[in-house]
Design a protein around this motif. Structure first.
Motif: not given
Ligand code: SF4
Lengths: 144, 573
Positions: B319-326
């Motif tokens: 995922p994009p570096a600035d995205a805090d996704v799971l």
């Protein structure tokens, strides 16, 4: 530059075409998608298979990518505010447990997803509904 | 599908019913073309002159909403003319006598022609072709499923296949060609109110006991409610039965469900709406919590394609570096654990191994085999590498019913729920468009695809209807029903008859679900997207209408968190 070919399955319709992606792993970018030999697609793709992967680059056209968990801290109508995963998980589980205690498990409805998440995520979701919440209220948009 | 996609081209006859392959599944449509090249007869059954109709030997352009009348009539002819496969009926089915009685008098081609608008001779000819080809396959789509009478039409189509022995062999059978990419998978995995993974019924005590043992917890034995019933349960049930929490995962009911005004009312009244998705969408605007997840190409897993084929999806990028996704399964597992039911998985293969260990029909479809063979069609009952799955079901005429026999269903045709009337004299039917997919949060965010079409979308109209209303190609028109209205562009086309107009449901401004009716099939709970009454109005002030579309578009995109005017990017709200 680490460029790698990886085969995956198209996520745009039930035909299940196989796509060969060329991925630049250093730059974390998909470079190209071409047909891969698959049982159903037999070496061809439609437009969506060829170009449908671009959404992942978040080109800011229609809607934006969700990038962090968010909660309306001050209830309905208040703005969504970014929170940590711990806070989001704590909030959701707490409210679910309250609702379950007060109104019973059948007051909670969960959905699966017939789109990108995949079978494993659907399995985990229905297990969650049945085993953790205690309801068979789980369904997805097959009907739509 | 009872048969594999790759078998389509080997059928001697394809009966394509309410299925627009060219727009919904271009690659499946190619197989239909290939079948034709190999000499197959094609019968297309659709109220519109769709692509398949152009290459078809016969096009039965039936009136909208008359499906079962036509299907029962085809059966009537097959029986009347002695074209049934009596041996197959005798050895592998039950209920034929009753069915024969049902269709004998009331479903002669003459009797149904007023309802279907098809000449009796054409029904006879189609029935003969289907019954005598030797290898006939039925493909059907949303033109069958999206009616209040849907499941019964599927049963009617199955009647045709049973009575002619077109089951259990290569290149025959009946195939729903399903829309969304992983509808089959969501069903396979038990994201259904009445079944566990592998179509194991939640109300059968032995099955319940098996899952209780595997999951270590007491399980509910009452079937749940369908997604399409949620608005009703929120708005019209007594306090103690109401839905209070809606955990929406990778879907957008506020755009894709029928009767959107009602859906919005329901969403705003639910105590807790959770949206777990990759993009902001319409439902997100009602959400109390947003849980951002990884998208297709950012995670591993398995999809099921429309003919029961399991195939791997693979993680290509982070995922994009600035995205805090799971990943989705990680998010759900964490919530479950916090609620006192611990779930912990390290990867999708661990989950998959648990799935197949609980489903006799999937047990042989290991990651190892998916890796090696690419595609495994269930049932695959043995882990042995030699079991590569099953191309077609019902081999040797064995069916899933307790007695192993196929059952004839004797069901009468029933009118659609909302018929045309003085105020709303035209039928509205919703359809798909090539290039876009469902609610568009994926395809609409792809630079090359969004250029194909843009807001507010089109309404397909017969040219004669256009000239009656005095509207031209590209002009903005207002479409109204009892429930709501929207604006769309007029697309005159000879492909459609004057009595009906057609819209696609992915648009925000031309949102046809503002108009559609939440009338559900009693068995499948699928809404009647293919039939409601509407009216089309000319808009005199086109300049105003064009400006309205532009303004609305900006407004909606802004509400989705897009920086439309070059301002600082804010959070989606
Ligand atoms: S490439 Fe086209 S036909 Fe193939 S799965 Fe994707 S959307 Fe469907």
């Amino acid at each position: 530059m680490a460029v790698k070919d990886i085969v995956s399955t198209c996520a745009y319709c039930g035909a299940g075409c196989q796509i060969k992606f060329t991925v630049d792993q250093d730059r974390n970018k998909i470079l190209e998608a071409v047909p891969a030999p698959g049982r159903t697609n037999d070496g061809t793709l439609c437009l969506k298979g060829h170009y449908g992967w671009d959404y992942i680059n978040d080109p800011q056209i229609l809607t934006r990518r969700l990038k962090r968990p968010m909660i309306r801290k001050n209830g309905k109508g208040s703005p969504l505010e970014p929170v940590s995963w711990d806070e989001a998980v704590g909030y959701v589980s707490g409210r679910l447990m309250d609702i379950k205690a007060k109104w019973g498990p059948d007051s909670i409805m969960c959905t699966g997803s017939a789109r990108g998440p995949g079978n494993e995520a659907n399995y985990v979701m229905q297990k969650f509904a049945r085993a953790a919440v205690g309801t068979n209220n789980v369904d997805h948009c097959a009907r739509i | 599908m009872s048969n594999g996609v790759h078998e389509i081209e080997d059928a001697a006859l394809l009966f394509v019913f309410g299925y627009n392959g060219a727009d919904s599944h271009p690659i499946v449509a190619r197989r239909i073309v290939r079948a034709k090249q190999k000499g197959a007869t094609i019968i297309c059954c659709d109220p519109r002159r769709i692509e398949t109709a152009r290459i078809a030997d016969m096009h039965l352009q039936l009136r909208n909403g008359s499906n079962l009348a036509l299907v029962n009539s085809l059966a009537q002819v097959i029986i009347e003319e002695g074209l049934t496969d009596d041996k197959f009926i005798e050895e592998h089915s039950s209920g034929f006598e009753e069915f024969k009685e049902l269709v004998r008098v009331n479903y002669t081609p003459e009797r149904v022609s007023a309802v279907t608008q098809i000449a009796p001779e054409d029904i006879r000819r189609a029935a003969r072709l289907y019954a005598t080809s030797g290898r006939s396959m039925i493909l059907y789509g949303m033109g069958v499923c999206q009616f209040a009478q849907a499941v019964n039409v599927v049963k009617g189509l199955a009647n045709l296949a049973i009575m002619t022995g077109n089951f259990g062999r290569w290149g025959v059978g009946i195939g729903p060609v399903r829309g969304q990419n992983n509808v089959q998978g969501a069903c396979d995995m038990g994201a259904l109110p009445n079944s566990y993974p592998g179509y194991q019924n939640v109300t059968v005590p032995e099955i319940q006991a098996k899952f209780e043992k595997a999951w270590g917890v007491k399980l509910p034995n009452k079937a749940g409610i369908a997604l399409t019933q949620v608005p009703h349960y929120v708005l019209h049930e007594p306090e103690e039965k109401k839905i209070r929490c809606y955990y929406v995962f990778g879907e957008d009911p506020a755009q894709s469900d029928p009767d959107l005004p009602e859906v919005r009312e329901a969403l705003s009244k639910i105590d807790l709406v959770i949206l777990q998705d990759i993009y902001m969408n319409k439902t997100g605007q009602y959400a109390d919590v947003l849980l951002p997840s990884t998208g297709w190409n950012e995670h591993d897993g398995v999809f099921s394609c429309c003919d029961r084929g399991f195939q791997r999806i693979r993680k290509l990028v982070d995922p994009p570096a600035d995205a805090d996704v799971l990943t989705d399964w990680d998010i759900i597992s964490r919530i479950s654990t916090a609620m006192g039911y611990p779930m912990k998985y390290n990867n999708t293969e661990e989950i998959w191994n648990e799935v197949i260990s609980l489903c006799p029909g999937f047990i042989g479809a290991t990651y190892e085999k998916l890796e090696k063979y690419g595609n495994i069609q269930w049932p695959c009952r043995s882990a042995d590498m030699s079991d590569k799955g099953t191309s077609f079901l019902h081999k040797d005429g064995k069916f899933a019913n307790a007695d192993g026999r196929a059952r004839f269903s004797s069901i009468e045709w029933q009118k659609p729920t909302e018929l045309e009337n003085d105020e709303f004299p035209i039928i509205l039917s919703t359809v798909r468009e090539v290039g876009h997919y469902s609610v568009r949060t994926m395809s609409g965010n792809c630079r090359l695809l969004r250029n194909l079409e843009d807001e507010p979308g089109w309404v397909q109209m017969n040219p004669e209807l256009c000239s009656d209303l005095g509207v031209r190609h590209g002009e903005l028109v207002k479409v109204l029903s009892k429930r709501g209205h929207c604006i769309a562009r007029c697309l005159p086309t000879e492909r459609v008859k004057k009595q009906a107009v057609y819209m696609t449901y992915q648009w925000w401004i031309g949102a046809c679900n503002e108009l559609t009716i939440a009338s559900l099939d009693p068995i499948s709970n699928t809404p009647e997207y293919k039939y409601c009454a509407c009216r089309v109005e000319k808009i005199d002030d086109q300049a105003w209408a064009e400006q309205y579309v532009l303004d609305e578009y900006v407004k909606i995109r802004e509400s989705m968190g897009i920086d439309v005017r070059g301002n600082k990017r804010g959070e989606a709200a």
